[in-house]
Design an enzyme around this catalytic site. Sequence first.
Site, mmCIF file in Angstrom:
data_model
loop_
_atom_site.group_PDB
_atom_site.id
_atom_site.type_symbol
_atom_site.label_atom_id
_atom_site.label_comp_id
_atom_site.label_asym_id
_atom_site.label_seq_id
_atom_site.Cartn_x
_atom_site.Cartn_y
_atom_site.Cartn_z
ATOM 1 C CG ASP A 52 -0.504 -0.259 2.487
ATOM 2 O OD1 ASP A 52 0.733 -0.396 2.522
ATOM 3 O OD2 ASP A 52 -1.158 -0.089 3.526
ATOM 4 C CB SER A 53 4.643 1.781 0.031
ATOM 5 O OG SER A 53 4.684 0.657 -0.588
ATOM 6 C CE LYS A 121 2.735 -6.168 4.133
ATOM 7 N NZ LYS A 121 2.232 -5.097 5.095
ATOM 8 C CD GLU A 123 -0.262 -1.556 8.220
ATOM 9 O OE1 GLU A 123 0.126 -1.045 7.243
ATOM 10 O OE2 GLU A 123 -0.862 -0.771 8.976
ATOM 11 C CD GLU A 190 7.362 -0.397 8.614
ATOM 12 O OE1 GLU A 190 7.363 0.888 8.201
ATOM 13 O OE2 GLU A 190 6.131 -0.876 8.210
#
Length: 272
Positions: A52-53, A121, A123, A190
């Site tokens: 999503d970066s 993925k 979070e 992260e």
Amino acid sequence: MSAAAREVKKVTTNTLLKMKANGEKISMLTAYDFSFAKIIDNAGIDIILVGDSASNVMAGHETTLPITLDQMIYHAQSVMRGVNRCLVVVDLPFGSYQSNSEIALASAVRIMKETSAHAIKLEGGEEVVESIKKIVSAGVPVMGHLGLTPQSIYKFGTYNVRAKEQEEADKLRRDALLLQEAGCFGIVLEKIPASLAREVSESLTIPTIGIGAGRACDGQVLVMHDMLGINTEFKPRFLRQYLNLYEQITQAVAHYIDDVKSTDFPNEQEQY
């Protein structure tokens, strides 16, 4: 690429488990389009993350929050056309899974059906465990993400290192085990202390992929635009820049402009 990695025709979640068991590090980079995905896959990367970066490096947003599920699907479709060997993981964007497990499953199914990607993925820890269980039970592989979770940046209020204090570190340890028990095949860690990342990595049977989490993780991930030097504004401590494409591309474009203005391009051999 190691000899063992070269022998793998297709990287799967099972491949990654074997790599951790054998002590072989896992390489992971982001990609968002056909051309770069093809280059990165041909170079021998183990995992491409359609991150999503893309919200930052492709669309120019300040955070990852604005990117939509439809946009993530578009990027994933483009990437999948360029890969033959690596595992492709796609981020579930903000708002596509947090409200309840049914919506999370629907979002994951859309990505898998419309892109042919290999995994998703998301979070979070305990807060998203039920969603992970539901998605995994539907046959969709899930990678977790703990530590600094960019979709929660407004809650954190900072991009500083996470889990430095005991309470947050303890929660991260618990969350990592919960994600493994829920069926995750791997976890991104992260921007957490290297000592904590080592402890968590050693406590799990599934691989950890670090970004700003030290060398003890089972693999590493970087944003392609950062490591290739396309993005010049973002220079965190954990980033190793392998090229300066910003400078090289700027010089090439300036050279092209000069050649056009001077009528050097096209020359006699470059016309019909």
